[in-house]
Design an enzyme around this catalytic site. Structure first.
Site, PDB file in Angstrom:
ATOM      1  N   HIS A  86     -52.253  23.130   0.614  1.00  0.00           N
ATOM      2  CA  HIS A  86     -52.148  21.673   0.806  1.00  0.00           C
ATOM      3  C   HIS A  86     -53.513  21.111   1.219  1.00  0.00           C
ATOM      4  CE1 HIS A  86     -47.815  22.209   0.745  1.00  0.00           C
ATOM      5  NE2 HIS A  86     -47.602  20.909   0.960  1.00  0.00           N
ATOM      6  N   HIS A 106       1.714   3.055  -3.291  1.00  0.00           N
ATOM      7  CA  HIS A 106       0.725   3.793  -4.072  1.00  0.00           C
ATOM      8  C   HIS A 106       1.009   5.286  -4.129  1.00  0.00           C
ATOM      9  CE1 HIS A 106      -2.516   1.428  -5.638  1.00  0.00           C
ATOM     10  NE2 HIS A 106      -2.693   0.757  -4.528  1.00  0.00           N
ATOM     11  N   GLN A 159       0.821  -1.207   0.000  1.00  0.00           N
ATOM     12  CA  GLN A 159       0.000   0.000   0.000  1.00  0.00           C
ATOM     13  C   GLN A 159       0.851   1.251   0.000  1.00  0.00           C
ATOM     14  OE1 GLN A 159      -3.531  -0.105  -0.563  1.00  0.00           O
ATOM     15  NE2 GLN A 159      -2.372  -1.885  -1.199  1.00  0.00           N
ATOM     16  N   HIS A 207      -8.317  -0.635   4.085  1.00  0.00           N
ATOM     17  CA  HIS A 207      -8.091  -2.090   4.085  1.00  0.00           C
ATOM     18  C   HIS A 207      -7.681  -2.518   5.489  1.00  0.00           C
ATOM     19  CE1 HIS A 207      -6.749  -0.777  -0.047  1.00  0.00           C
ATOM     20  NE2 HIS A 207      -7.653  -1.682  -0.354  1.00  0.00           N
TER      21      HIS A 207
END
Ligand code: NAD
Length: 434
Positions: free
Chosen positions: A424, A266, A263, A332
């Site tokens: 309404h 990266h 990792q 992770h």
């Protein structure tokens, strides 16, 4: 190379707090300017100047002088000739695994009729136009094409476009183009970073605007997605990668070190954390990291990443390790412990959980099936991996007939009058000559 943090005597929890903050706020700066202002300026420029701003940034950041932003059919045909047949087979296998996993997430529309004649339901519809971001700054992430496009196709998205930064000669890695075609991407554009996100959010002369932008990227990409959210949807904050390994004395130092390094390579902002109650395991992992690093091509990125965001955390026991992990909420999480299944119930926050010594994180990156696009920077507290739900939306369906509306008309009028909304109330009254 790992920064060692001993939490065994952290009586007031202050070390923990500083650590969580450091790991979940890895935004980076450039010459003292913070990422948000850099990215906001890029977005603004693309909004104003479209394609010409895109080309300008491609020259500045990717060092590529491009004439055409859209990748042509000829480029894609040529890419198929350049990709090794074995790699094409692997891409197809991976696509199949991702498809099978995500197919299980599909939801059906439903309508529920009642005896009084009312019908309530929910219509499930795919998004029409989705834009994928596929990183290409420091590594061509071929797998990220599949991990975003396939769940979108399973959901039934009609139009899929994709942006990825070109190499310095203006080309896109052929395997990225082949993966895009295999996964059903309709159009590919040479654009990277925050500028690509802006283009997909607001449209340019060449790139159409989309309903949702999806995919991982570095801190500029992730920040841009945050800033355009609202004008279009985004999947999540999928920024610089993270791994947290919980390991005990049964873990294999060689494996743990390899997974942490996988990792760290990266991004200099990636984070790799080992949490253990075993001092000798920590020492062995540290030695292994030094050893394995020597043979790795991206050792410069790894060293910078580990220096800032590589941690070896010592805790008293497994329960404390889980508490630390839940607070960091890693992208992770690897469980390299004697009985990993037994603690699943205690894991609250993690993008993906890798169970046992033979489920290393790169298995999930490429082949297992669940999307590897996962929430980072602590956002796994409230975000999920890329999945089919992110490419659908739901419309509620309401049907009442005259009798069933009459049965509840007084309640509606009472509500409307209490809210001081007489129009309404009137919409009900006119139907019953009140
Ligand atoms: P990238 O495509 O994300 O970024 C490259 C682009 O960044 C360039 O095209 C440029 O436009 C922009 N950029 C670079 N320097 C800049 C600067 N100084 N100012 C403004 N813009 C600048 O590729 P990358 O850099 O290789 O990063 C890939 C990222 O994706 C890594 O951080 C990796 O960890 C992450 N990732 C995350 C996940 C996830 O699921 N969270 C999955 C895979 C990869």
């Amino acid at each position: 190379m790992l920064n060692i943090v001993d939490l065994r005597n952290d009586f007031d929890g202050s070390i923990k707090k500083d650590l969580y903050k450091k790991l979940t706020q890895r935004t980076g700066t450039q010459n003292g300017t913070n990422t948000i202002s850099i990215v906001a300026e890029i977005i603004d420029n693309v909004k104003q100047n479209g394609d010409s701003a895109l080309k300008e940034y491609t020259k500045k950041f990717d060092k590529a002088q491009i004439e055409t932003i859209k990748v042509s059919e000829e480029d894609i045909t040529a890419a198929y000739k350049e990709v090794a047949p074995e790699l094409l087979e692997t891409i197809k296998k991976s696509k199949q695994n991702i498809w099978s996993f995500h197919e299980k997430q599909l939801q059906n529309s439903w309508i529920s009729p009642k005896e009084d004649g009312t019908m309530l339901g929910q219509l499930v519809r795919p998004l029409e136009k989705v834009g994928l971001y596929v990183p290409g700054g420091t590594a061509p992430l071929i797998s990220s094409v599949l991990m975003t496009a396939v769940p979108a196709k399973v959901a039934g998205v009609e139009k899929l476009i994709m942006c990825t930064p070109p190499s310095q000669d203006g080309s896109i890695n052929p395997a990225i183009l082949v993966a895009a075609r295999e996964a059903g991407v309709d159009e590919v554009y040479r654009a990277g970073g925050a500028q690509a996100v802006a283009a997909m959010a607001y449209g340019t002369e060449t790139i159409p605007s989309v309903d949702k932008i999806c995919g991982p990227g570095n801190v500029y990409v992730a920040t841009a997605k945050r800033l355009v959210f609202g004008d279009c949807d985004i999947d999540m904050f999928a920024g610089p990668s993270e791994i947290l390994v919980i390991a005990d004395s049964s873990a294999v130092p060689e494996y743990v070190a390899a997974d942490l390094l996988s990792q760290a390579e990266h991004d200099i902002l990636a984070s790799s954390v080992l949490v253990t109650d075993d001092v000798s395991l920590l020492d062995s992992v540290k030695t292994e990291i030094e050893k394995q690093l020597l043979g790795l091509k991206r050792n410069e990125i790894i060293e910078k990443s580990l220096k800032s965001y590589g941690f070896g955390i010592l805790v008293d026991n497994l329960e404390e390790a889980i508490e630390v992990s839940n607070n960091i909420a890693p992208e992770h999480l690897e469980l390299c412990i004697k009985e990993p299944m037994s603690i699943l119930g205690m894991i609250k926050n993690a993008g993906a959980i890798f169970v046992g010594n033979y489920s290393p994180e790169p298995l999930g990156d490429y082949m297992a099936g669940p999307s590897h696009v996962l929430p980072t920077s602590g956002t796994a507290r409230f975000s999920s991996p890329v999945n089919v739900d992110q490419f659908i939306k739901k419309s509620s369906l309401i049907y009442y007939n005259k009798q069933s509306l009459e049965a509840t008309n007084n309640d509606i009028v009472r509500f409307a009058e209490a809210e001081l909304l007489d129009a309404h109330a009137n919409a009900i009254k006119v139907r019953f000559n009140k």
